[in-house]
Motif scaffolding. Structure first.
Motif, mmCIF file in Angstrom:
data_model
loop_
_atom_site.group_PDB
_atom_site.id
_atom_site.type_symbol
_atom_site.label_atom_id
_atom_site.label_comp_id
_atom_site.label_asym_id
_atom_site.label_seq_id
_atom_site.Cartn_x
_atom_site.Cartn_y
_atom_site.Cartn_z
ATOM 1 N N SER B 474 0.864 -1.178 0.000
ATOM 2 C CA SER B 474 0.000 0.000 0.000
ATOM 3 C C SER B 474 0.904 1.231 0.000
ATOM 4 O O SER B 474 2.106 1.132 0.187
ATOM 5 C CB SER B 474 -0.868 0.014 1.256
ATOM 6 N N ALA B 475 0.282 2.390 -0.191
ATOM 7 C CA ALA B 475 1.021 3.640 -0.020
ATOM 8 C C ALA B 475 1.254 3.824 1.480
ATOM 9 O O ALA B 475 0.569 3.203 2.294
ATOM 10 C CB ALA B 475 0.211 4.791 -0.579
ATOM 11 N N PRO B 476 2.230 4.665 1.851
ATOM 12 C CA PRO B 476 2.405 4.927 3.279
ATOM 13 C C PRO B 476 1.101 5.452 3.881
ATOM 14 O O PRO B 476 0.433 6.285 3.287
ATOM 15 C CB PRO B 476 3.507 5.981 3.315
ATOM 16 N N LEU B 477 0.764 4.945 5.063
ATOM 17 C CA LEU B 477 -0.514 5.306 5.675
ATOM 18 C C LEU B 477 -0.505 6.763 6.117
ATOM 19 O O LEU B 477 0.488 7.248 6.671
ATOM 20 C CB LEU B 477 -0.786 4.417 6.880
ATOM 21 N N ALA B 478 -1.616 7.427 5.850
ATOM 22 C CA ALA B 478 -1.727 8.825 6.281
ATOM 23 C C ALA B 478 -2.223 8.911 7.717
ATOM 24 O O ALA B 478 -2.008 9.900 8.409
ATOM 25 C CB ALA B 478 -2.675 9.583 5.360
ATOM 26 N N SER B 479 -2.935 7.866 8.148
ATOM 27 C CA SER B 479 -3.384 7.835 9.539
ATOM 28 C C SER B 479 -3.193 6.402 10.033
ATOM 29 O O SER B 479 -3.173 5.468 9.228
ATOM 30 C CB SER B 479 -4.844 8.248 9.642
ATOM 31 N N PRO B 480 -3.039 6.235 11.329
ATOM 32 C CA PRO B 480 -2.782 4.877 11.823
ATOM 33 C C PRO B 480 -3.979 3.971 11.559
ATOM 34 O O PRO B 480 -5.127 4.409 11.539
ATOM 35 C CB PRO B 480 -2.539 5.075 13.321
ATOM 36 N N LEU B 481 -3.694 2.698 11.362
ATOM 37 C CA LEU B 481 -4.740 1.727 11.061
ATOM 38 C C LEU B 481 -4.592 0.568 12.035
ATOM 39 O O LEU B 481 -3.570 -0.112 12.073
ATOM 40 C CB LEU B 481 -4.599 1.235 9.617
ATOM 41 N N GLN B 482 -5.604 0.384 12.856
ATOM 42 C CA GLN B 482 -5.589 -0.728 13.798
ATOM 43 C C GLN B 482 -6.435 -1.844 13.203
ATOM 44 O O GLN B 482 -7.663 -1.748 13.147
ATOM 45 C CB GLN B 482 -6.149 -0.290 15.147
ATOM 46 N N VAL B 483 -5.770 -2.880 12.730
ATOM 47 C CA VAL B 483 -6.471 -4.004 12.110
ATOM 48 C C VAL B 483 -6.823 -5.002 13.200
ATOM 49 O O VAL B 483 -5.967 -5.419 13.982
ATOM 50 C CB VAL B 483 -5.580 -4.656 11.034
ATOM 51 N N THR B 484 -8.096 -5.360 13.302
ATOM 52 C CA THR B 484 -8.520 -6.337 14.293
ATOM 53 C C THR B 484 -9.349 -7.386 13.591
ATOM 54 O O THR B 484 -10.525 -7.170 13.295
ATOM 55 C CB THR B 484 -9.357 -5.662 15.403
ATOM 56 N N GLY B 485 -8.706 -8.511 13.276
ATOM 57 C CA GLY B 485 -9.399 -9.581 12.571
ATOM 58 C C GLY B 485 -8.602 -10.002 11.347
ATOM 59 O O GLY B 485 -7.401 -9.760 11.257
ATOM 60 N N SER B 486 -9.304 -10.625 10.433
ATOM 61 C CA SER B 486 -8.645 -11.156 9.241
ATOM 62 C C SER B 486 -8.896 -10.246 8.044
ATOM 63 O O SER B 486 -10.040 -10.051 7.632
ATOM 64 C CB SER B 486 -9.198 -12.551 8.918
ATOM 65 N N SER B 487 -7.842 -9.729 7.488
ATOM 66 C CA SER B 487 -7.955 -8.972 6.248
ATOM 67 C C SER B 487 -8.151 -9.967 5.102
ATOM 68 O O SER B 487 -7.808 -11.141 5.220
ATOM 69 C CB SER B 487 -6.684 -8.158 6.002
ATOM 70 N N THR B 488 -8.691 -9.479 4.016
ATOM 71 C CA THR B 488 -8.824 -10.361 2.857
ATOM 72 C C THR B 488 -8.231 -9.681 1.628
ATOM 73 O O THR B 488 -8.211 -8.444 1.546
ATOM 74 C CB THR B 488 -10.304 -10.692 2.554
ATOM 75 N N VAL B 489 -7.770 -10.503 0.726
ATOM 76 C CA VAL B 489 -7.181 -9.982 -0.498
ATOM 77 C C VAL B 489 -7.464 -10.991 -1.600
ATOM 78 O O VAL B 489 -7.542 -12.199 -1.353
ATOM 79 C CB VAL B 489 -5.659 -9.729 -0.291
ATOM 80 N N LYS B 490 -7.715 -10.507 -2.803
ATOM 81 C CA LYS B 490 -7.988 -11.411 -3.936
ATOM 82 C C LYS B 490 -6.732 -11.571 -4.777
ATOM 83 O O LYS B 490 -6.140 -10.585 -5.214
ATOM 84 C CB LYS B 490 -9.126 -10.848 -4.808
ATOM 85 N N VAL B 491 -6.358 -12.814 -4.976
ATOM 86 C CA VAL B 491 -5.117 -13.073 -5.691
ATOM 87 C C VAL B 491 -5.419 -13.862 -6.967
ATOM 88 O O VAL B 491 -6.382 -14.631 -7.025
ATOM 89 C CB VAL B 491 -4.129 -13.838 -4.775
ATOM 90 N N ARG B 492 -4.601 -13.619 -7.969
ATOM 91 C CA ARG B 492 -4.727 -14.371 -9.224
ATOM 92 C C ARG B 492 -3.385 -15.036 -9.507
ATOM 93 O O ARG B 492 -2.341 -14.384 -9.433
ATOM 94 C CB ARG B 492 -5.113 -13.455 -10.382
ATOM 95 N N VAL B 493 -3.434 -16.307 -9.815
ATOM 96 C CA VAL B 493 -2.206 -17.065 -10.061
ATOM 97 C C VAL B 493 -2.319 -17.760 -11.404
ATOM 98 O O VAL B 493 -3.362 -18.332 -11.731
ATOM 99 C CB VAL B 493 -1.993 -18.149 -8.970
ATOM 100 N N ARG B 494 -1.250 -17.711 -12.160
ATOM 101 C CA ARG B 494 -1.218 -18.543 -13.362
ATOM 102 C C ARG B 494 0.162 -19.159 -13.462
ATOM 103 O O ARG B 494 1.134 -18.693 -12.854
ATOM 104 C CB ARG B 494 -1.560 -17.726 -14.605
#
Lengths: 311, 901
Positions: B474-494
């Protein structure tokens, strides 16, 4: 027994009766000599000059100003030796990173003992040495009111102590900058860097905290100074207390009680030099320091006020 | 008065000391718990035909009477000894505690069936039966004790399983345990279930080896909470008795399966060899998991899960919490700092939480079984236990340098998906990653069983092998981010084309992945890094990694929504979120065949869950940080102000012209002997008064009292009508020289005089320096440091100092000491001249001839008392007429002393 003086005395008085109008003169309201005002006695400037040219003052400042250079030489000479490969960086490993790092290192190695001795010396010696020289009784008979004498001496002793605590890191900053350059600060432990200009105001806080944390030593030394005629006793007593407190601090069994030991928070200033400064420890340190100092100084005043000065 | 005050202070201190010591001695010590060890025989098995002897310990409640019971279960590889300390603690709090070694562990017989409903659960039911028969245990009904179960890991699972199968259980506190054992050992972050999961090889191996032939020592993390050392020896002793391995070599079956039930052992051996979970294996593992009993746990459940746990990550507690909450039963979830990957586990805090839970639901709950009666929505959690608690790093304690933990709480459990979601754009091109042949070298996220080695805090052992990872930032965060839980991301593989592979490595023509003939399975490990930038290594929060197996159709690309590891982590301002996919991980089973894939993002963003309701209760500065200084300053002010002598001007105008009047002055030494005893005399203007007396007569003490240096015990001294007290302004009209000179040795004579005068604060013009210096007669020596002066020089300088400002009353103590005869003569003239100008001089001396020539009047003292006073001439005349012989003052003096002595 008033008649003991007899007639001859009366004659003598008459003979010199006219002399009353001479250069003497006094404020009849308080019976004081002309020009005397309690609030003008022992001006701070006079006390500063009285203390300044003492050998112990000179030696102590000389030592504090020379120490950074000695450290610089030590690092330059011993620079070939590798750093330990430990996971965490200690403050001493980073001393040669730059002027600010070096100053922090110099402060950390001297705060626990050298500065304690310096502060104890300036505050412990101030009244006791006057008693030792017998000059105390002449000051009191001048008369300098006792509370005022103590107040002025305390202020001057604190000024000297503050100068001692300030001059060491400043000289270290100068020496370190000349020797290792003006670089950003690297933080012990994680090795992160903080911009030098961001750290500079925090460095001021660090020095201010170092001053406040030495207040306990200062006020204890001052109390002892009031109670004894031996300057060495006052200085040694204050340093002894710091040693005892440091030893107690190592006793984990004391648990939270240790938080109230006067030396417990002495290293809390390290928290100001982290990427996210944490002032909670320093606030506690200031609280403990102020608490002890106020009581000790109050006892010093109370004791001196009713003391018979026999030295 | 001062003496009595001091005595009072000492008495008070002594009383405080005595009270403190007495309290300490009398204070009740902790009650002793009489532990009862006994073997309880239970019958279990699918057909209820297997007799097993369980080794148990019963801890009666410390307070006696009938108390709720707690079953404390141990972790995998432990025994009842592992939870002994925790049991004692609970017993002291007033619970009847039963601990036992599960079948197949410690000295209990039987084989390990992994908390199977046919085996371990049946055992627990019979332990509950046993508790119901104990006189110390409170009953809800006939054969129904008031009972809760707590335990960690393996012990936590039995708590959940028993709660599902036995309605008599009233509350449970399972810790660091599983929801679905199959999912724990074969996780798939793509959500395809354990049969598609990636085998958690290293953890599984450790897990099953703990139930195998006893190795002893190490890997204490597996035993779960409360396993505070000291149990290994006992474990082994128990092992030796049940299975005397030391006497004979173990059999082949023993080394193969240890104490596992054969079918469990076979299942494990099969899946461990292939690295794929079969449907049968999944079924077996699920029979031992709460996932198989949905809706059957209907009692208050406090789920405590470790944030640093790569074996049973937070997702398991999340699933358990949802399952229990669905029944309407009260649920609390806590994510603490610890888990199977290490950390000291906040044992005290966990104990408090457990106690709070049991106190509420076992001790204070109304009569009648709480199971099944929970009313949805009416559940109010006990005081001190929140629906959702997360332990966060509070930095280091500034004093102790120890890590500080804060507990952030929230009124509702937000789950792994978070209460709110934030989308963070990620960028990065499609990147090639290689799967190394044989899966080695492998990247490292955490080292199972050795998590403690990584140390606490931000240090991370995470290592990604070059060429095996693809990262998106990601770009450098402009404000702090407190992540609580599971983040998700969509990936493509070939799968990389031959051209791409060839471009990357000319010698890879043999790579079978290039032809992309059919569907392929790609194993990737997703990590969410906190990248601070600069020289700092990126941090992998808690060392957690999410494995995913993606099926890539031939020639096409496979996509998956990857659920990243559940963490509670704060990303600071300026930091970047970095998602990294690696092809290998030390803890997992990875394909052996070399291959190259192209990994890219299917959607250029990461969805991060947050729980803003989670807040650390504001602690603020400790109360004493403001209270102590305040109290101290007030006390200091009181100390200073109360002792203050009111400096009122006590003035008798009638005595305005009388330089000195002493009336009834008495002063005692510390030992009570009187230094000055009821002394009274008056000195008139223009007199030169000689104060005579042998050593110890009290002359110096009297002079000190005149200067306000010491306080008379009785009587008063007045100078020009003003009463002398310390610092009385009238003292400015007094010049004094008493008991030797007092100079700053490092300053010159002149500087000493000048500074002294400045210290009086009076105008420089009034000092009359020249006159004073003339009297001193020091010449050039005036500019030398006083420390170089002789005794006589100091003496003269001191007299000069006393005469500065030409005071109206001059008090000199032995002024001619150390002077040579010409100087003595000169001094005599100076004093006479001084008095002639209308001033008054008081001189103490023992040189009687000197006094005779100098003084107009004398006061003779002896042993603190006034012997006589009057003009010298009168004194001499009286004596002359009395005996008719020649008179000298010396004779008169000796005569006077002799009379009194």
């Amino acid at each position: 027994m008033n008649d003991a003086n007899g007639t001859g005395a009366a004659a003598g008085t008459d003979g010199s009766g006219t002399a009353l109008a001479g250069p003497r003169g006094h404020d009849t309201a308080h019976g004081a000599a002309r020009g005397y005002a309690p609030g003008h006695t022992l001006p701070l400037g006079v006390e500063i000059v009285r203390q300044f040219r003492r050998r112990r003052t000179m030696v102590m400042f000389g030592l504090l100003l020379a120490l950074p250079w000695v450290l610089v030489v030590a690092f330059k000479v011993g620079g070939g030796w590798g750093r330990p490969g430990g996971a965490t960086l200690r403050i001493s490993d980073l001393a040669t990173e730059g002027g600010l790092n070096f100053a922090a290192f110099a402060l950390s190695v001297s705060a626990s003992f050298l500065l304690v001795v310096a502060v104890a010396l300036f505050c412990g010696d101030t009244v006791a040495s006057e008693a030792d020289w017998s000059s105390l009784r002449y000051l009191l008979a001048a008369p300098i009111p006792r509370d005022r004498l103590l107040r002025q001496k305390l202020i001057v002793a604190l000024v000297y102590s503050a100068a001692a605590v300030i001059c060491l890191p400043l000289m270290a900053l100068l020496a370190g900058t000349l020797a290792f350059g003006w670089n950003d600060v690297r933080v012990p432990g994680t090795g992160e860097t903080i911009a030098a200009l961001d750290v500079l105001p925090r460095f001021g806080i660090v020095i201010g905290y170092a001053l406040v944390s030495q207040l306990v030593v200062a006020s204890l030394a001052f109390l002892l100074s009031v109670g004894t005629d031996s300057p060495l006793g006052a200085v040694g007593g204050a340093v002894g207390l710091v040693i005892v407190s440091s030893i107690l601090q190592a006793v984990d069994a004391l648990g939270a009680l240790r938080e109230f030991l006067p030396t417990f928070w002495n290293t809390a200033w390290l928290d100001a030099l982290t990427p996210q400064p944490d002032f909670s420890g320093m606030i506690k340190g200031v609280a403990v320091s102020v608490t002890y100092s106020a009581i000790l100084v109050a006892f010093a005043f109370r004791r001196f006020r009713s003391k018979d000065v026999v030295s | 008065m001062r003496l009595s005050g001091r005595r009072a202070a000492w008495t008070a201190a002594a009383v405080v000391l005595v009270v403190a010591v007495t309290t300490w001695v009398v204070w009740p010590s902790e009650p002793r718990i009489r532990v009862q060890d006994q073997a309880i025989t239970v019958v279990d098995g699918p057909a209820d035909d297997q007799r097993v002897t369980l080794d148990t310990s019963f801890f009666p409640p410390a307070e006696g009477g009938k108390a709720p019971a707690v079953l404390l279960a141990h972790g995998f590889g432990g025994s009842k000894q592992s939870v002994r300390e925790a049991a004692l603690r609970l017993a002291r709090e007033g619970y009847a505690v039963l601990t036992w070694s599960a079948r197949g562990f410690g000295r209990s017989t039987g084989q390990i069936a992994l908390n199977s409903p046919d085996y371990e659960v049946k055992d627990v039911r019979q332990l509950v039966d046993w508790l119901a028969g104990r006189p110390e245990v409170r009953l809800d009904g006939d054969g129904d004790p008031r009972v809760g179960i707590a335990g960690g890991s393996y012990g936590g699972a039995i708590a959940l399983m028993a709660a599902a199968h036995d309605s008599r259980i009233d509350a449970i506190v399972p810790q660091i345990t599983w929801h679905d054992l199959a999912d724990a050992l074969f996780p798939d972050a793509g959500g395809q279930g354990p049969e598609n999961g990636v085998f958690k090889r290293m953890w599984a191996g450790l897990f099953f080896s703990r139930g195998g032939p006893q190795a002893g020592g190490g890997l204490a993390a597996l035993t779960g909470q409360g396993g505070s050392g000291g149990n290994d020896a006992d474990d082994r002793a128990g092992q030796d008795r049940a299975d005397p391995a030391t006497a004979r070599p173990p059999t082949a079956e023993e080394v193969r399966c240890g104490r596992f039930l054969p079918e469990i052992c076979d299942m494990y051996q099969q899946v461990a060899e292939t690295g794929r979970a079969t449907a049968a294996a999944v079924a077996t593992l699920r029979r031992s998991s709460p996932v198989s009993v949905p809706g059957r746990i209907r009692i208050p459940t406090l789920l405590i899960q470790g944030q640093r746990d790569s074996l049973f990550p937070l997702g398991h507690a999340d699933a358990n919490a949802r399952a229990v909450a669905a029944t309407g039963a009260p649920v609390g979830v806590a994510w603490f700092d610890g888990g199977h990957d290490g950390g000291n586990g906040e044992i005290d805090w966990l104990h408090e939480q457990t106690l709070g839970w049991f106190d509420h639901y076992l001790k204070q709950a109304p009569a009648g079984n709480t199971a099944g009666t929970a009313r949805p929505g009416s559940a109010r959690l006990p005081e001190g236990v929140s629906p959702f608690t997360v332990t966060r790093d509070g930095g280091r304690d500034p004093g102790t340098r120890q890590q500080v933990r804060l507990h952030a709480t929230s009124g509702a459990y937000s789950g792994l998906a978070g209460a709110e979601r934030v989308s963070v754009p990620l960028s990065g091109p499609e990147q090639p990653v290689a799967n190394p042949p044989g899966g080695s070298p492998s990247s490292i996220s955490a080292i199972p069983g050795f998590g403690g080695l990584a140390g606490a805090g931000n240090l991370s052992v995470s290592t990604d092998m070059a060429g095996q990872s693809a990262s998106f930032e990601s770009a450098p965060l402009a404000s702090p981010l407190q992540v609580t839980g599971s983040s998700t991301v969509k990936v493509r593989v070939r799968v990389a084309t031959p051209a791409e592979t060839g471009a990357g490595d000319g010698g890879a023509e043999g790579a079978p992945g290039g032809d992309a003939a059919g569907p392929r399975e790609v194993t990737l490990f997703a990590k969410l890094y906190d990248a601070a930038g600069g020289a700092q290594a990126p941090v992998l929060p808690e060392g957690l990694v999410a494995p995913v197996r993606i099926t890539v159709p031939g020639g096409g690309a496979g996509e998956a929504t990857v659920v990243l590891p559940a963490v509670d982590h704060r990303f600071d301002v300026g930091h970047r979120l970095r998602v990294t996919f690696t092809t290998t991980d030390l803890g997992y089973d990875t394909p052996d065949a070399p291959a190259v894939y192209q990994v890219g993002l299917a959607a250029p963003a990461l969805t991060a869950p947050t729980a803003t309701a989670l807040r650390t209760p504001p602690t603020g500065p400790a109360w004493w940080t403001w209270a102590l200084p305040l109290v101290s300053v007030v006390a200091a002010a009181a100390l200073i102000l109360t002792g203050r002598r009111r400096l009122r001007d006590d003035h008798e105008p009638a005595l305005e012209a009388v330089p000195l009047r002493i009336e009834g002055v008495t002063k005692a030494y510390r030992n009570g002997e009187l230094a000055v005893n009821d002394l009274s005399f008056t000195v008139e203007q223009g007199q030169v008064l000689g104060l005579l007396g042998p050593n110890g007569a009290g002359k110096t003490t009297t002079m000190r009292m005149m200067m306000g240096l010491i306080h008379p015990d009785a009587g008063e001294i007045r100078i020009f009508g003003h009463r002398v007290v310390p610092g009385a302004p009238v003292l400015s009209r007094l010049g004094s020289f008493v008991e030797g000179a007092g100079f700053l040795p490092h300053l010159s004579g002149r500087a000493n005089l000048e500074l002294y005068w400045k210290a009086t604060g009076r105008p420089a013009g009034d000092a009359r320096f020249e006159e004073a210096l003339e009297i001193a007669g020091l010449g050039a020596a005036l500019e030398r440091a006083v420390r170089t002066y002789s005794q006589g020089m100091r003496q003269r300088l001191a007299i000069a100092q006393a005469m500065l400002g030409l005071p109206d009353l001059l008090v000199l103590d032995e002024p001619t000491n150390g002077l040579d005869p010409p100087q003595i003569r000169e001094m005599r003239e100076v004093l006479i001249r001084y008095a002639e100008r209308g001033r008054t001089v008081i001189v103490s001396s023992h040189l009687l001839a000197e006094v005779e020539q100098t003084c107009s009047h004398v006061v003779v003292m002896h042993r603190g008392r006034l012997v006589t006073a009057g003009p010298v001439s009168e004194l001499l005349r009286d004596r002359t007429t009395a005996d008719g012989t020649a008179t000298r003052l010396e004779d008169v003096f000796l005569d006077l002393i002799g009379e009194k002595a």
